[in-house]
Design an enzyme around this catalytic site. Structure first.
Site, PDB file in Angstrom:
ATOM      1  N   GLY A  11       0.840  -1.204   0.000  1.00 24.92           N
ATOM      2  CA  GLY A  11       0.000   0.000   0.000  1.00 24.92           C
ATOM      3  C   GLY A  11       0.866   1.242   0.000  1.00 24.92           C
ATOM      4  O   GLY A  11       0.572   2.255   0.628  1.00 24.92           O
ATOM      5  N   ALA A  12       1.972   1.167  -0.755  1.00 22.28           N
ATOM      6  CA  ALA A  12       3.055   2.141  -0.620  1.00 22.28           C
ATOM      7  C   ALA A  12       2.719   3.532  -1.146  1.00 22.28           C
ATOM      8  O   ALA A  12       3.407   4.499  -0.816  1.00 22.28           O
ATOM      9  CB  ALA A  12       4.319   1.602  -1.297  1.00 22.28           C
ATOM     10  N   GLN A  15      -1.949   6.836   2.083  1.00 16.67           N
ATOM     11  CA  GLN A  15      -1.762   7.905   3.075  1.00 16.67           C
ATOM     12  C   GLN A  15      -0.792   7.525   4.194  1.00 16.67           C
ATOM     13  O   GLN A  15       0.092   8.305   4.535  1.00 16.67           O
ATOM     14  CB  GLN A  15      -3.121   8.258   3.696  1.00 16.67           C
ATOM     15  CG  GLN A  15      -3.939   9.201   2.862  1.00 16.67           C
ATOM     16  CD  GLN A  15      -3.480  10.645   3.025  1.00 16.67           C
ATOM     17  OE1 GLN A  15      -3.308  11.136   4.129  1.00 16.67           O
ATOM     18  NE2 GLN A  15      -3.261  11.310   1.916  1.00 16.67           N
ATOM     19  N   SER A  17       1.504   5.170   4.240  1.00 20.94           N
ATOM     20  CA  SER A  17       2.856   4.964   3.709  1.00 20.94           C
ATOM     21  C   SER A  17       3.552   6.280   3.384  1.00 20.94           C
ATOM     22  O   SER A  17       4.773   6.388   3.498  1.00 20.94           O
ATOM     23  CB  SER A  17       2.813   4.064   2.478  1.00 20.94           C
ATOM     24  OG  SER A  17       2.420   2.758   2.857  1.00 20.94           O
ATOM     25  N   ARG A  92     -13.129  -0.257   4.311  1.00 24.48           N
ATOM     26  CA  ARG A  92     -14.553  -0.588   4.420  1.00 24.48           C
ATOM     27  C   ARG A  92     -15.359   0.413   3.595  1.00 24.48           C
ATOM     28  O   ARG A  92     -15.310   1.610   3.847  1.00 24.48           O
ATOM     29  CB  ARG A  92     -14.970  -0.537   5.887  1.00 24.48           C
ATOM     30  CG  ARG A  92     -16.337  -1.119   6.145  1.00 24.48           C
ATOM     31  CD  ARG A  92     -16.463  -1.385   7.636  1.00 24.48           C
ATOM     32  NE  ARG A  92     -17.777  -1.856   8.005  1.00 24.48           N
ATOM     33  CZ  ARG A  92     -18.075  -2.283   9.218  1.00 24.48           C
ATOM     34  NH1 ARG A  92     -17.157  -2.304  10.146  1.00 24.48           N
ATOM     35  NH2 ARG A  92     -19.289  -2.693   9.509  1.00 24.48           N
ATOM     36  N   ASN A 105     -10.251  -8.810   2.627  1.00 25.95           N
ATOM     37  CA  ASN A 105      -8.866  -8.746   3.067  1.00 25.95           C
ATOM     38  C   ASN A 105      -8.213 -10.116   3.151  1.00 25.95           C
ATOM     39  O   ASN A 105      -7.007 -10.236   2.965  1.00 25.95           O
ATOM     40  CB  ASN A 105      -8.772  -7.998   4.397  1.00 25.95           C
ATOM     41  CG  ASN A 105      -8.814  -6.504   4.187  1.00 25.95           C
ATOM     42  OD1 ASN A 105      -7.918  -5.941   3.571  1.00 25.95           O
ATOM     43  ND2 ASN A 105      -9.867  -5.865   4.642  1.00 25.95           N
ATOM     44  N   ASN A 131      -6.151  -2.855   8.415  1.00 33.33           N
ATOM     45  CA  ASN A 131      -7.235  -3.436   9.232  1.00 33.33           C
ATOM     46  C   ASN A 131      -8.125  -4.407   8.467  1.00 33.33           C
ATOM     47  O   ASN A 131      -8.264  -4.267   7.265  1.00 33.33           O
ATOM     48  CB  ASN A 131      -8.082  -2.296   9.814  1.00 33.33           C
ATOM     49  CG  ASN A 131      -7.327  -1.605  10.926  1.00 33.33           C
ATOM     50  OD1 ASN A 131      -6.681  -2.264  11.738  1.00 33.33           O
ATOM     51  ND2 ASN A 131      -7.380  -0.287  10.958  1.00 33.33           N
ATOM     52  N   ARG A 162      -2.000   6.059  22.194  1.00 35.00           N
ATOM     53  CA  ARG A 162      -3.211   6.825  22.525  1.00 35.00           C
ATOM     54  C   ARG A 162      -3.515   6.725  24.017  1.00 35.00           C
ATOM     55  O   ARG A 162      -3.888   7.704  24.662  1.00 35.00           O
ATOM     56  CB  ARG A 162      -4.401   6.285  21.718  1.00 35.00           C
ATOM     57  CG  ARG A 162      -4.370   6.654  20.249  1.00 35.00           C
ATOM     58  CD  ARG A 162      -5.372   5.833  19.445  1.00 35.00           C
ATOM     59  NE  ARG A 162      -5.517   6.343  18.080  1.00 35.00           N
ATOM     60  CZ  ARG A 162      -6.108   5.691  17.091  1.00 35.00           C
ATOM     61  NH1 ARG A 162      -6.604   4.479  17.310  1.00 35.00           N
ATOM     62  NH2 ARG A 162      -6.211   6.234  15.885  1.00 35.00           N
ATOM     63  N   HIS A 187      -7.163  -4.941  17.799  1.00 36.35           N
ATOM     64  CA  HIS A 187      -7.110  -3.527  17.411  1.00 36.35           C
ATOM     65  C   HIS A 187      -8.493  -3.158  16.878  1.00 36.35           C
ATOM     66  O   HIS A 187      -8.733  -3.112  15.678  1.00 36.35           O
ATOM     67  CB  HIS A 187      -6.027  -3.288  16.359  1.00 36.35           C
ATOM     68  CG  HIS A 187      -6.064  -1.885  15.817  1.00 36.35           C
ATOM     69  ND1 HIS A 187      -5.817  -0.793  16.607  1.00 36.35           N
ATOM     70  CD2 HIS A 187      -6.347  -1.396  14.586  1.00 36.35           C
ATOM     71  CE1 HIS A 187      -5.946   0.307  15.877  1.00 36.35           C
ATOM     72  NE2 HIS A 187      -6.272  -0.035  14.649  1.00 36.35           N
TER      73      HIS A 187
END
Length: 327
Positions: A11-12, A15, A17, A92, A105, A131, A162, A187
């Site tokens: 997914g290079a 966003q 990446s 999604r 996925n 995800n 977080r 997650h």
């Protein structure tokens, strides 16, 4: 100078990446003395955009960036790879149920798991960011039978960060004052941010906060932070996710801080009664390029119920893609 290592990022052109690749090339992930070869994977329609990212990487003139590969072929992207960050995943879409997302996925991560099995370095370290990360990591791992399952991890470091940030803000202390934060489980919004073992300047964090605030504000805020960012920003968290990926890989490769631990989605060995073989977030200590689950923590009823709830969700996700997993 050390010999270069190969780092695969999927997914290079996306966003996350875009916030990740430049920091890897600058040495933030593997250290200021470790040259890297970036092996970047994208879907065919995004190759032109990826070319633009590669041009920008060139234009940074990073001393540690040895060379780059841009490809839409997983077998090329994972060839001799030492580290892999699996960022690309099917987002999604409108009207998609969670099970639809899991199935979409499963197809992506089974292909990548097979490519890792067939072409990557035997010592590869894999971090799944895309995800649903825990189950995507499980799918990749099950499709790579020749690789030690301990080498497949999922990212819960963003949740960990977080959790630290929310606590630091509440108590008006520095992030550096907080240690032994723990995220248990998936997650997702069932994750359990556990303060029962956390310390603030060496003292028990749980004694410094109100129990109602902890249960009714802190836990849901950490669990739902991703959704809150989408609502505010109109897009999912990218820079903070990239930052967490850097931290996760850096600590795994170079060691976690002395006297502290980190949260990682790892292959369960049955610790704390969690089903063996699930990818579940535990408190971990990293050294010598390996991780170990922190043992012997006392778990009360409040914690146990939440740890079990997130385990149940992970079992459900696994069962939803069971037909797509190798026997």
């Amino acid at each position: 100078m050390k010999a270069p290592v190969r780092v695969t990022v999927t997914g290079a052109a996306g966003q996350i990446s875009y916030s990740l690749l430049f920091r890897i090339a600058a040495g933030e992930m593997l250290g200021a003395d470790q040259p890297v070869i970036l092996q970047m994977l994208e879907i065919t329609p995004a190759l032109e955009a990826l070319k633009g990212v590669a041009m920008e990487l060139d234009d940074c003139a990073f001393p540690l960036l040895h060379s780059m590969v841009c490809t839409d072929d997983a077998n090329v992207a994972f060839k001799d790879s030492d580290y892999a960050l699996l960022v690309g995943a099917r987002p999604r879409g409108p009207g998609m149920e969670r099970n639809d997302l899991l199935e979409a996925n499963a197809a992506i991560f089974s292909v990548q798991g097979k490519a890792i099995n067939d072409h990557a370095s035997r010592g590869i370290k894999v971090l799944v960011v895309g995800n649903p990360a825990n189950t995507n990591a499980l799918i990749a791992q099950r499709n790579a039978p020749d690789i030690d399952p301990r080498q497949f991890t999922a990212m819960t470091r963003l949740d960990h960060n977080r959790g630290m940030s929310q606590l630091a803000s509440k108590l008006d202390v520095s992030i550096n004052d907080i240690t032994k934060m723990t995220i248990w489980g998936n997650h997702s919004s069932t994750q359990y941010p556990d303060l029962y073992h956390a310390l603030v300047k060496g003292d028990a964090a749980i004694d410094k906060v109100d129990s109602t605030w902890y249960a009714e504000e802190y836990i849901p805020t950490v669990q739902q932070r991703g959704a809150a960012i989408i609502k505010a920003r109109g897009a999912s968290s990218a820079a903070s996710a990239a930052n967490a990926a850097i931290f996760h890989m850096r600590d795994w490769a170079l060691g976690s801080p002395e006297g502290d631990w980190v949260s990682m989605g790892v292959y369960s060995d049955g610790s704390y009664g969690i089903e063996k073989g699930l990818i579940y977030s535990f408190p971990c200590v990293c050294k010598n390029g390996d991780w170990e689950i922190v043992q012997g923590l006392s778990i009360d009823e409040f914690s146990q119920a939440r740890m079990t709830a997130t385990e149940t969700e992970l079992q459900g996700e696994r069962d939803a893609v069971k037909a797509l997993l190798p026997a």
